[in-house]
Design a protein around this motif. Sequence first.
Motif, PDB file in Angstrom:
ATOM      1  N   TYR A 149       0.839  -1.197   0.000  1.00 30.25           N
ATOM      2  CA  TYR A 149       0.000   0.000   0.000  1.00 30.25           C
ATOM      3  C   TYR A 149       0.877   1.251   0.000  1.00 30.25           C
ATOM      4  CZ  TYR A 149      -2.907  -3.569   2.378  1.00 30.25           C
ATOM      5  OH  TYR A 149      -3.560  -4.719   2.742  1.00 30.25           O
ATOM      6  N   TYR A 181       0.264   5.163   1.437  1.00 29.45           N
ATOM      7  CA  TYR A 181      -0.577   6.114   2.142  1.00 29.45           C
ATOM      8  C   TYR A 181       0.112   7.478   2.131  1.00 29.45           C
ATOM      9  CZ  TYR A 181      -3.169   2.201   4.254  1.00 29.45           C
ATOM     10  OH  TYR A 181      -3.940   1.081   4.469  1.00 29.45           O
ATOM     11  N   GLN A 223       0.058  11.094   4.552  1.00 28.45           N
ATOM     12  CA  GLN A 223      -0.408  11.649   5.822  1.00 28.45           C
ATOM     13  C   GLN A 223      -0.066  13.125   5.843  1.00 28.45           C
ATOM     14  OE1 GLN A 223       1.461  10.226   9.501  1.00 28.45           O
ATOM     15  NE2 GLN A 223      -0.516  10.360  10.531  1.00 28.45           N
ATOM     16  N   MET A 226      -3.046  15.003  10.336  1.00 29.78           N
ATOM     17  CA  MET A 226      -4.191  14.287   9.787  1.00 29.78           C
ATOM     18  C   MET A 226      -3.952  12.776   9.804  1.00 29.78           C
ATOM     19  SD  MET A 226      -6.205  16.770   8.990  1.00 29.78           S
ATOM     20  CE  MET A 226      -7.395  16.188   7.796  1.00 29.78           C
ATOM     21  N   GLY A 227      -4.991  12.063   9.336  1.00 35.36           N
ATOM     22  CA  GLY A 227      -4.900  10.610   9.295  1.00 35.36           C
ATOM     23  C   GLY A 227      -4.250  10.102   8.021  1.00 35.36           C
ATOM     24  N   LEU A 228      -4.404   8.823   7.796  1.00 42.54           N
ATOM     25  CA  LEU A 228      -3.780   8.133   6.673  1.00 42.54           C
ATOM     26  C   LEU A 228      -4.783   7.969   5.531  1.00 42.54           C
ATOM     27  CD1 LEU A 228      -2.233   5.493   9.014  1.00 42.54           C
ATOM     28  CD2 LEU A 228      -0.867   7.036   7.608  1.00 42.54           C
ATOM     29  N   LEU A 249      -5.326   6.355   1.693  1.00 43.48           N
ATOM     30  CA  LEU A 249      -4.792   5.359   0.783  1.00 43.48           C
ATOM     31  C   LEU A 249      -4.701   5.914  -0.631  1.00 43.48           C
ATOM     32  CD1 LEU A 249      -3.906   2.371   0.450  1.00 43.48           C
ATOM     33  CD2 LEU A 249      -6.305   1.845  -0.050  1.00 43.48           C
ATOM     34  N   TYR A 263      -2.895   0.637  -4.002  1.00 41.16           N
ATOM     35  CA  TYR A 263      -2.528  -0.612  -3.368  1.00 41.16           C
ATOM     36  C   TYR A 263      -2.277  -1.673  -4.432  1.00 41.16           C
ATOM     37  CZ  TYR A 263      -7.382  -2.209  -4.020  1.00 41.16           C
ATOM     38  OH  TYR A 263      -8.601  -2.570  -4.544  1.00 41.16           O
ATOM     39  N   PHE A 305       3.840   7.055   3.356  1.00 39.01           N
ATOM     40  CA  PHE A 305       4.178   5.781   3.980  1.00 39.01           C
ATOM     41  C   PHE A 305       3.838   4.640   3.028  1.00 39.01           C
ATOM     42  CE2 PHE A 305       5.357   6.894   8.213  1.00 39.01           C
ATOM     43  CZ  PHE A 305       4.639   8.033   8.536  1.00 39.01           C
TER      44      PHE A 305
END
Lengths: 112, 115
Positions: A33, A35, A37, A41-43, A45, A48, A90
């Motif tokens: 995957y 990601y 960020q 904030m969050g992750l 996608l 993938y 990431f």
Amino acid sequence: NAGVTQTPKFRILKIGQSMTLQCTQDMNHNYMYWYRQDPGMGLKLIYYSVGAGITDKGEVPNGYNVSRSTTEDFPLRLELAAPSQTSVYFCASTTAGAGEVYFGPGTRLTVT
Amino acid sequence: GENVEQHPSTLSVQEGDSAVIKCTYSDSASNYFPWYKQELGKRPQLIIDIRSNVGEKKDQRIAVTLNKTAKHFSLHITETQPEDSAVYFCAASIGLAGGYQKVTFGTGTKLQVIP
């Protein structure tokens, strides 16, 4: 095992430049995957892959491309970099079934 | 698709107190619920997880509870220490055809433990 490794750790790009973020895992995981960020904030996608030769879009794929020629490697290509792509990227991998997602150390990208 | 909501977004506690972070999910097919801790400038790392056939799991000072009927799960940290300060992410995972695991992360909780 080194786990999931990413290069580079940091990069500054000018608007319109291109680059490839490298990701390698040595755990023989089929699933990989990418990601992003954003600060605080969050992750999210981006893309993938379920195996060599198979990739699919995630939540925020615009402006990115990926390839998966081998089980180990999953590079992310940025074409025509824009300030909105400033983020920490990431790479991650998992094995089949429900289990831990292993993250790489991240690439901090700034586009100015 | 799956939607995971996480609350609170920030949490400050005194050292030694307990901290609770709550998540809800929407897809009843989700069957695996991990929690990740992300220290400043580092990668997210798994700290505890729970599967849908279990209601509670504990590992030293951290525990996770799952209520499948209500579709919510929680992280409990007892006797908090300054090194617990980090961002915590919950996630809900669905196993799809061929073994692919679709993981949806919550938006994160920034926990600050005040010495």
